[in-house]
Enzyme design. Structure first.
Site, PDB file in Angstrom:
ATOM      1  CB  ILE A 153      -0.962   0.004   1.218  1.00 18.75           C
ATOM      2  CG1 ILE A 153      -1.749  -1.303   1.294  1.00 18.75           C
ATOM      3  CG2 ILE A 153      -1.925   1.182   1.119  1.00 18.75           C
ATOM      4  CD1 ILE A 153      -2.666  -1.399   2.510  1.00 18.75           C
ATOM      5  N   PRO A 154       1.487   1.558  -1.151  1.00 17.43           N
ATOM      6  CG  PRO A 154       2.599   1.408  -3.189  1.00 17.43           C
ATOM      7  CD  PRO A 154       1.424   0.878  -2.427  1.00 17.43           C
ATOM      8  CG  HIS A 155       0.853   5.441   2.573  1.00 16.37           C
ATOM      9  ND1 HIS A 155       1.091   4.075   2.700  1.00 16.37           N
ATOM     10  CD2 HIS A 155       1.097   5.973   3.784  1.00 16.37           C
ATOM     11  CE1 HIS A 155       1.441   3.829   3.950  1.00 16.37           C
ATOM     12  NE2 HIS A 155       1.462   4.959   4.626  1.00 16.37           N
ATOM     13  N   GLY A 156       2.408   8.355   0.723  1.00 14.41           N
ATOM     14  CA  GLY A 156       3.447   9.333   1.019  1.00 14.41           C
ATOM     15  C   GLY A 156       3.733   9.500   2.498  1.00 14.41           C
TER      16      GLY A 156
END
Length: 157
Positions: free
Chosen positions: A69-72
């Site tokens: 779950i890529p997120h910043g």
């Protein structure tokens, strides 16, 4: 109608944000493609993609069951224009620090919205059967069906 605190996952997912037959050369490439999908729906500024890559350097976004779950980072929140999610499937898999990732669910959220989104995603993605359906999905309809609110997901172990 109002959802509890955050809109349902399927409400934040544009059909153009579901991509089910991609390839990535490596983990960074998969994260960049995830960020590009968020950029295309005008959810983020381009700086958010760097924040996604930065997040991955400090803590892996791999959650198990073949899903990341890529997120910043927190600092990247200023680059978020609106809440959105994207679903990218890599049928051949991506080496994610020794883990095999088949699906990336990218998140862009303003404020603390990412916490509610991650909670909703966890209900789906930590269920091995639901995660298997997501890994095998070949149509956007299957993804929407999986992510739509389920009243029975009070989540009883």
């Amino acid at each position: 109608m109002t959802e509890e605190t955050a809109p349902g996952l399927s409400a934040l997912l544009a059909e153009s944000s579901i991509r089910l037959d991609l390839t990535a050369t490596d983990q960074d490439d998969a994260i960049r493609q995830t960020g590009a999908a968020l950029l295309e729906v005008d959810a983020i500024d381009v700086a958010y993609i760097d924040a996604m890559l930065e997040r991955e350097k400090s803590i892996s976004t791999f959650v198990g069951e073949g899903v990341a779950i890529p997120h910043g980072t927190l600092a990247g929140k200023d680059s978020v224009k609106k809440d959105a999610i994207v679903v990218l499937r890599f049928p051949d898999g991506v080496d994610w620090d020794g883990n095999d990732v088949r699906v990336c669910v990218g998140i862009a959220a303003r404020g603390n919205g990412h916490i509610a989104l991650l909670s909703q995603l966890a209900i789906v993605l930590l269920d091995p059967d639901k995660a298997a359906v997501l890994r095998a999905a070949t149509t956007s309809a299957e993804v929407y069906e999986l992510l739509k609110p389920d009243p029975q997901d009070g989540y009883s172990p």
